[in-house]
Motif scaffolding. Structure first.
Motif, PDB file in Angstrom:
ATOM      1  N   THR A  62       0.874  -1.140  -0.001  1.00  0.00           N
ATOM      2  CA  THR A  62       0.119  -0.047   0.037  1.00  0.00           C
ATOM      3  C   THR A  62       0.769   1.403  -0.080  1.00  0.00           C
ATOM      4  O   THR A  62       0.709   2.087  -0.854  1.00  0.00           O
ATOM      5  CB  THR A  62      -1.012   0.048   1.316  1.00  0.00           C
ATOM      6  N   VAL A  63       1.958   1.207   0.929  1.00  0.00           N
ATOM      7  CA  VAL A  63       2.826   2.323   0.778  1.00  0.00           C
ATOM      8  C   VAL A  63       3.596   2.443  -0.243  1.00  0.00           C
ATOM      9  O   VAL A  63       3.704   3.670  -0.913  1.00  0.00           O
ATOM     10  CB  VAL A  63       3.930   2.233   1.998  1.00  0.00           C
ATOM     11  N   VAL A  64       3.969   1.376  -0.977  1.00  0.00           N
ATOM     12  CA  VAL A  64       4.596   1.426  -2.053  1.00  0.00           C
ATOM     13  C   VAL A  64       3.669   2.042  -3.353  1.00  0.00           C
ATOM     14  O   VAL A  64       4.204   2.887  -4.211  1.00  0.00           O
ATOM     15  CB  VAL A  64       5.146   0.075  -2.729  1.00  0.00           C
ATOM     16  N   ASN A  65       2.559   1.824  -3.322  1.00  0.00           N
ATOM     17  CA  ASN A  65       1.810   2.015  -4.436  1.00  0.00           C
ATOM     18  C   ASN A  65       1.450   3.508  -4.245  1.00  0.00           C
ATOM     19  O   ASN A  65       1.221   4.349  -5.097  1.00  0.00           O
ATOM     20  CB  ASN A  65       0.233   1.383  -4.289  1.00  0.00           C
ATOM     21  N   ILE A  66       1.431   4.127  -3.128  1.00  0.00           N
ATOM     22  CA  ILE A  66       0.948   5.295  -2.911  1.00  0.00           C
ATOM     23  C   ILE A  66       2.346   6.200  -3.151  1.00  0.00           C
ATOM     24  O   ILE A  66       2.233   7.255  -3.985  1.00  0.00           O
ATOM     25  CB  ILE A  66       0.630   5.825  -1.316  1.00  0.00           C
ATOM     26  N   LEU A  67       3.559   5.894  -2.840  1.00  0.00           N
ATOM     27  CA  LEU A  67       4.621   6.680  -3.050  1.00  0.00           C
ATOM     28  C   LEU A  67       4.866   6.461  -4.688  1.00  0.00           C
ATOM     29  O   LEU A  67       5.422   7.290  -5.442  1.00  0.00           O
ATOM     30  CB  LEU A  67       5.895   5.911  -2.418  1.00  0.00           C
ATOM     31  N   ASN A  81       4.615  17.932  -0.617  1.00  0.00           N
ATOM     32  CA  ASN A  81       5.242  18.870   0.188  1.00  0.00           C
ATOM     33  C   ASN A  81       5.913  18.106   1.362  1.00  0.00           C
ATOM     34  O   ASN A  81       6.530  18.507   2.193  1.00  0.00           O
ATOM     35  CB  ASN A  81       4.243  19.905   0.723  1.00  0.00           C
ATOM     36  N   GLY A  82       5.326  16.681   1.599  1.00  0.00           N
ATOM     37  CA  GLY A  82       5.708  16.059   2.810  1.00  0.00           C
ATOM     38  C   GLY A  82       4.705  14.923   3.154  1.00  0.00           C
ATOM     39  O   GLY A  82       3.726  14.695   2.467  1.00  0.00           O
ATOM     40  N   TYR A  83       5.145  14.338   4.369  1.00  0.00           N
ATOM     41  CA  TYR A  83       4.247  13.295   4.961  1.00  0.00           C
ATOM     42  C   TYR A  83       2.943  13.642   4.982  1.00  0.00           C
ATOM     43  O   TYR A  83       1.758  12.684   4.717  1.00  0.00           O
ATOM     44  CB  TYR A  83       5.069  12.850   6.047  1.00  0.00           C
ATOM     45  N   PRO A  88      -3.394  10.929   5.305  1.00  0.00           N
ATOM     46  CA  PRO A  88      -4.877  10.602   5.330  1.00  0.00           C
ATOM     47  C   PRO A  88      -5.158   9.177   4.436  1.00  0.00           C
ATOM     48  O   PRO A  88      -5.798   8.230   4.983  1.00  0.00           O
ATOM     49  CB  PRO A  88      -5.446  11.679   4.586  1.00  0.00           C
ATOM     50  N   ARG A  89      -4.329   9.284   3.400  1.00  0.00           N
ATOM     51  CA  ARG A  89      -4.592   7.844   2.601  1.00  0.00           C
ATOM     52  C   ARG A  89      -3.932   6.644   3.458  1.00  0.00           C
ATOM     53  O   ARG A  89      -4.389   5.540   3.199  1.00  0.00           O
ATOM     54  CB  ARG A  89      -3.893   7.954   1.268  1.00  0.00           C
ATOM     55  N   LEU A  90      -2.790   6.842   4.241  1.00  0.00           N
ATOM     56  CA  LEU A  90      -2.295   5.754   4.808  1.00  0.00           C
ATOM     57  C   LEU A  90      -3.091   5.171   5.916  1.00  0.00           C
ATOM     58  O   LEU A  90      -3.253   4.055   6.073  1.00  0.00           O
ATOM     59  CB  LEU A  90      -0.680   6.308   5.170  1.00  0.00           C
ATOM     60  N   GLU A  91      -3.653   6.190   6.835  1.00  0.00           N
ATOM     61  CA  GLU A  91      -4.744   6.044   7.668  1.00  0.00           C
ATOM     62  C   GLU A  91      -5.977   5.397   7.418  1.00  0.00           C
ATOM     63  O   GLU A  91      -6.668   4.353   7.932  1.00  0.00           O
ATOM     64  CB  GLU A  91      -4.650   7.245   8.562  1.00  0.00           C
ATOM     65  N   GLN A  92      -6.504   5.703   5.768  1.00  0.00           N
ATOM     66  CA  GLN A  92      -7.542   5.105   5.407  1.00  0.00           C
ATOM     67  C   GLN A  92      -7.353   3.679   5.184  1.00  0.00           C
ATOM     68  O   GLN A  92      -8.029   2.665   5.109  1.00  0.00           O
ATOM     69  CB  GLN A  92      -7.912   5.468   4.138  1.00  0.00           C
ATOM     70  N   ASN A  93      -5.862   3.303   5.122  1.00  0.00           N
ATOM     71  CA  ASN A  93      -5.568   1.872   4.964  1.00  0.00           C
ATOM     72  C   ASN A  93      -5.005   1.073   6.272  1.00  0.00           C
ATOM     73  O   ASN A  93      -4.455   0.179   6.123  1.00  0.00           O
ATOM     74  CB  ASN A  93      -4.700   1.741   3.659  1.00  0.00           C
ATOM     75  N   GLY A  94      -5.360   1.658   7.396  1.00  0.00           N
ATOM     76  CA  GLY A  94      -4.832   1.139   8.542  1.00  0.00           C
ATOM     77  C   GLY A  94      -3.387   1.185   8.851  1.00  0.00           C
ATOM     78  O   GLY A  94      -3.147   0.413   9.687  1.00  0.00           O
ATOM     79  N   ILE A  95      -2.770   2.197   8.112  1.00  0.00           N
ATOM     80  CA  ILE A  95      -1.282   2.314   8.566  1.00  0.00           C
ATOM     81  C   ILE A  95      -0.962   3.544   9.109  1.00  0.00           C
ATOM     82  O   ILE A  95      -1.123   4.527   8.667  1.00  0.00           O
ATOM     83  CB  ILE A  95      -0.591   2.355   6.988  1.00  0.00           C
ATOM     84  N   ASN A  96      -0.628   3.245  10.359  1.00  0.00           N
ATOM     85  CA  ASN A  96      -0.342   4.488  11.316  1.00  0.00           C
ATOM     86  C   ASN A  96       1.018   5.109  11.069  1.00  0.00           C
ATOM     87  O   ASN A  96       1.755   4.374  10.336  1.00  0.00           O
ATOM     88  CB  ASN A  96      -0.713   3.915  12.662  1.00  0.00           C
TER      89      ASN A  96
END
Length: 139
Positions: A62-67, A81-83, A88-96
């Motif tokens: 999931t992180v790889v796909n977003i990046l 601009n940054g993290y 929000p997308r990470l959190e939607q996917n359960g990634i804190n």
């Protein structure tokens, strides 16, 4: 059984980490593999030991796909601009943040998405999500 594999991975990671500090570096593992073992990264654990993971392969993907969206699109990367842009997308996917930091540190150590990850060293990222240097973590 899964818990046992995680314990084995952490022990192996610690052994490798200690070996890295010895003269002539007899360790057969690279820093990213050591980090993955110590932090229960599923892909690395499976690679080294062959299911209980701190970070699942799905979460890493999931992180790889977003990046990757920023990595392959120079215009989109320019606006990154940054993290906080991806949080929000990470959190939607359960990634804190804790999981994201572990995944981003591994990706950085593998030399993946470095142009995106380096842009996180900005005021548009929380302090803990600005740099992801593996050497700072385990040494």
């Amino acid at each position: 059984m899964k818990q046992n594999k995680l314990v084995q991975a952490k022990i192996l990671g610690e052994i490798y980490r200690i070996q890295k500090r010895l003269p002539n570096d007899p360790c057969p593992a690279s820093d990213d593999v050591i980090y993955g073992l110590l932090n229960g990264i599923e892909r690395i654990v499976e690679q080294e030991l062959g299911e209980l993971y701190s970070v699942t392969q799905e979460e890493e993907e999931t992180v790889v796909n977003i990046l990757n969206e920023y990595y392959i699109n120079p215009e989109k990367l320019e606006t990154f601009n940054g993290y906080y842009d991806i949080e929000p997308r990470l959190e939607q996917n359960g990634i804190n943040r804790s999981k994201a930091i572990r995944i981003l540190t591994l990706l950085q150590s593998e030399g993946r998405f470095t142009n995106v990850i380096e842009k996180m060293d900005s005021s548009h990222s929380p302090g803990e999500c600005r740099t992801f240097k593996i050497a700072e973590w385990y040494k």
